[in-house]
Write an enzyme that holds these catalytic residues in place. Structure first.
Site, PDB file in Angstrom:
ATOM      1  N   LYS A 178      -0.633  -7.843  -7.621  1.00  0.00           N
ATOM      2  CA  LYS A 178      -1.016  -7.492  -6.346  1.00  0.00           C
ATOM      3  C   LYS A 178      -2.516  -7.880  -6.098  1.00  0.00           C
ATOM      4  CE  LYS A 178       2.311  -3.807  -5.109  1.00  0.00           C
ATOM      5  NZ  LYS A 178       2.438  -2.382  -4.438  1.00  0.00           N
TER       6      LYS A 178
ATOM      7  N   ASP B 295       2.530  -2.017   1.906  1.00  0.00           N
ATOM      8  CA  ASP B 295       2.235  -0.501   1.432  1.00  0.00           C
ATOM      9  C   ASP B 295       1.711   0.460   2.433  1.00  0.00           C
ATOM     10  OD1 ASP B 295       3.782  -1.273  -1.079  1.00  0.00           O
ATOM     11  OD2 ASP B 295       1.832  -1.774  -2.209  1.00  0.00           O
TER      12      ASP B 295
HETATM   13  P1  NAP Z   1      -1.423   2.078 -10.886  1.00  0.00           P
HETATM   14  O1  NAP Z   1      -2.082   1.159  -9.850  1.00  0.00           O
HETATM   15  O2  NAP Z   1      -1.192   1.689 -12.216  1.00  0.00           O
HETATM   16  O3  NAP Z   1      -2.011   3.732 -10.513  1.00  0.00           O
HETATM   17  C1  NAP Z   1      -1.542   4.837 -11.132  1.00  0.00           C
HETATM   18  C2  NAP Z   1      -2.256   6.084 -10.709  1.00  0.00           C
HETATM   19  O4  NAP Z   1      -1.549   7.028 -11.377  1.00  0.00           O
HETATM   20  C3  NAP Z   1      -3.619   6.106 -11.028  1.00  0.00           C
HETATM   21  O5  NAP Z   1      -4.352   6.829 -10.002  1.00  0.00           O
HETATM   22  C4  NAP Z   1      -3.666   7.186 -12.452  1.00  0.00           C
HETATM   23  O6  NAP Z   1      -4.591   7.592 -12.610  1.00  0.00           O
HETATM   24  C5  NAP Z   1      -2.325   7.960 -12.048  1.00  0.00           C
HETATM   25  N1  NAP Z   1      -1.736   8.495 -13.070  1.00  0.00           N
HETATM   26  C6  NAP Z   1      -1.096   7.827 -14.210  1.00  0.00           C
HETATM   27  N2  NAP Z   1      -0.705   8.701 -15.095  1.00  0.00           N
HETATM   28  C7  NAP Z   1      -1.249  10.052 -14.648  1.00  0.00           C
HETATM   29  C8  NAP Z   1      -1.081  11.271 -15.261  1.00  0.00           C
HETATM   30  N3  NAP Z   1      -0.500  11.506 -16.394  1.00  0.00           N
HETATM   31  N4  NAP Z   1      -1.569  12.244 -14.681  1.00  0.00           N
HETATM   32  C9  NAP Z   1      -2.657  12.125 -13.638  1.00  0.00           C
HETATM   33  N5  NAP Z   1      -2.491  10.850 -12.828  1.00  0.00           N
HETATM   34  C10 NAP Z   1      -1.931   9.900 -13.265  1.00  0.00           C
HETATM   35  O7  NAP Z   1       0.042   2.452 -10.134  1.00  0.00           O
HETATM   36  P2  NAP Z   1       0.467   2.210  -8.422  1.00  0.00           P
HETATM   37  O8  NAP Z   1       0.924   0.758  -8.096  1.00  0.00           O
HETATM   38  O9  NAP Z   1      -0.529   2.623  -7.607  1.00  0.00           O
HETATM   39  O10 NAP Z   1       1.927   3.155  -8.255  1.00  0.00           O
HETATM   40  C11 NAP Z   1       1.715   4.500  -8.485  1.00  0.00           C
HETATM   41  C12 NAP Z   1       3.095   5.088  -8.352  1.00  0.00           C
HETATM   42  O11 NAP Z   1       3.513   4.748  -6.757  1.00  0.00           O
HETATM   43  C13 NAP Z   1       4.376   4.375  -9.129  1.00  0.00           C
HETATM   44  O12 NAP Z   1       4.897   5.520  -9.148  1.00  0.00           O
HETATM   45  C14 NAP Z   1       4.715   3.337  -8.155  1.00  0.00           C
HETATM   46  O13 NAP Z   1       6.306   3.344  -8.394  1.00  0.00           O
HETATM   47  C15 NAP Z   1       4.712   4.075  -6.745  1.00  0.00           C
HETATM   48  N6  NAP Z   1       4.584   3.143  -5.619  1.00  0.00           N
HETATM   49  C16 NAP Z   1       5.823   3.369  -4.640  1.00  0.00           C
HETATM   50  C17 NAP Z   1       5.921   2.394  -3.696  1.00  0.00           C
HETATM   51  C18 NAP Z   1       6.941   2.801  -2.631  1.00  0.00           C
HETATM   52  O14 NAP Z   1       6.955   1.875  -1.870  1.00  0.00           O
HETATM   53  N7  NAP Z   1       7.476   3.894  -2.748  1.00  0.00           N
HETATM   54  C19 NAP Z   1       4.956   1.612  -3.595  1.00  0.00           C
HETATM   55  C20 NAP Z   1       4.033   1.255  -4.396  1.00  0.00           C
HETATM   56  C21 NAP Z   1       3.686   2.083  -5.675  1.00  0.00           C
HETATM   57  P3  NAP Z   1      -6.067   6.803 -13.632  1.00  0.00           P
HETATM   58  O15 NAP Z   1      -6.702   6.279 -12.398  1.00  0.00           O
HETATM   59  O16 NAP Z   1      -6.632   8.147 -13.904  1.00  0.00           O
HETATM   60  O17 NAP Z   1      -5.451   6.078 -14.673  1.00  0.00           O
END
Ligand code: NAP
Length: 270
Positions: free
Chosen positions: A65, A103
């Site tokens: 992305k 998104d």
């Molecule tokens: P990302 O860029 O890798 O970000 C992950 C986030 O989760 C960061 O803020 C990270 O915190 C936090 N995190 C991970 N493990 C954690 C834990 N054990 N405790 C607390 N915080 C934790 O991922 P992303 O693309 O933003 O996606 C995040 C989620 O949204 C995923 O589940 C994804 O499937 C979902 N999503 C859904 C949609 C939809 O259309 N429904 C669209 C996009 C994403 P740190 O910064 O501290 O590492």
């Protein structure tokens, strides 16, 4: 026949093909939606190759992305979020590819679908990764007062500095912020792999609307806790649906057949 697609690595589990193809079928559009898995550092080559092959539109997911941003003419919202999840190819691929972030619309349209107003509301976004950035900008642009809470505090502070009138901090700030909030978005991956929640259940309340970006499982622990507290609950499948609906509309110029796309998505999630 038009070809649309998704680049990601991995993409094997994607729900986008059945969702988009249900949309094409409902509108009588002769098109298919396929998944591609380029090498992690091949984002730009993948976009160029898709343009050359006449691909009609691409969605973009992890880990591409951010890298795709440099390979397209990005719209201002995608530029501010710092991530592109939808690419359009004007003039049959001969024009400069255009990049969007749907998104953000996935978040706002999910709340709209559930009749949750955002203007002037206090919103808490948990997470400062790609989904958190999209949610924070989307909510602020809709007029909400946004607080970002993240495990890594400095990422939340950095994101909040980019978002109009937002504040940022660590997860410890949730104790104070969530009881006073109207809107809560979980944009972390917590709840996906295990039955865990990023927000303690005792902070949730009946005046809250909770969107969990996690869509598998459909009912996360956060959503269960929120329902038990009397909150409005919105599962991540809604966000997934509406980011796809927004992409579909940008590509085709037609109103998306939302209910058909939703039915296909729900069937694929089961
Ligand atoms: P990302 O860029 O890798 O970000 C992950 C986030 O989760 C960061 O803020 C990270 O915190 C936090 N995190 C991970 N493990 C954690 C834990 N054990 N405790 C607390 N915080 C934790 O991922 P992303 O693309 O933003 O996606 C995040 C989620 O949204 C995923 O589940 C994804 O499937 C979902 N999503 C859904 C949609 C939809 O259309 N429904 C669209 C996009 C994403 P740190 O910064 O501290 O590492």
């Amino acid at each position: 026949m038009d070809v649309y697609g998704l680049i990601g690595n991995p993409v094997g589990h994607s729900l986008s093909p059945p969702m988009h193809e249900a949309g094409y079928d409902a509108l009588g559009i002769d098109a298919r939606y396929v998944t591609f898995e380029p090498a992690p550092d091949d984002a730009a080559r993948a976009v160029e190759g898709a343009a050359a092959l006449g691909v009609a539109g691409l969605n973009v997911t992890i880990p591409f992305k951010r890298d795709v941003l440099a390979a397209v003419d990005a719209d201002p919202l995608a530029e501010r979020i710092g991530a592109v999840n939808t690419v359009a190819f004007p003039d049959g691929g001969s024009g400069t590819p255009r990049g969007y972030n749907t998104d953000a619309a996935g978040v706002t349209r999910s709340f709209a679908r559930h009749d949750v107003p955002l203007g002037g509301r206090d919103a808490v976004v948990v997470g400062a990764g790609g989904a958190g950035r999209a949610a924070a900008f989307a909510l602020a642009d809709a007029g909400a007062d946004v607080h970002v809470a993240n495990r890594t505090t400095e990422r939340a502070v950095e994101l909040a500095a980019d978002v109009p009138d937002a504040t940022g901090g660590g997860l410890d700030g949730l104790d104070e912020r969530v009881p006073a909030a109207d809107v809560l978005v979980n944009a972390t991956s917590v709840g996906m792999e295990e039955d865990a929640t990023p927000v303690p259940a005792e902070l949730l309340h009946g005046d809250l609307a909770v969107l969990d970006a996690v869509y598998a499982p459909i009912e996360t622990r956060l959503l269960r806790d929120a329902a038990a507290a009397g909150a409005t609950t919105i599962g991540g499948a809604w966000m997934l649906l509406y980011q796809g609906v927004e992409a579909f509309e940008r590509w085709t110029g037609e109103d998306a057949p939302v209910e058909e796309m939703n039915a296909a998505l729900r069937a694929a999630l089961e």
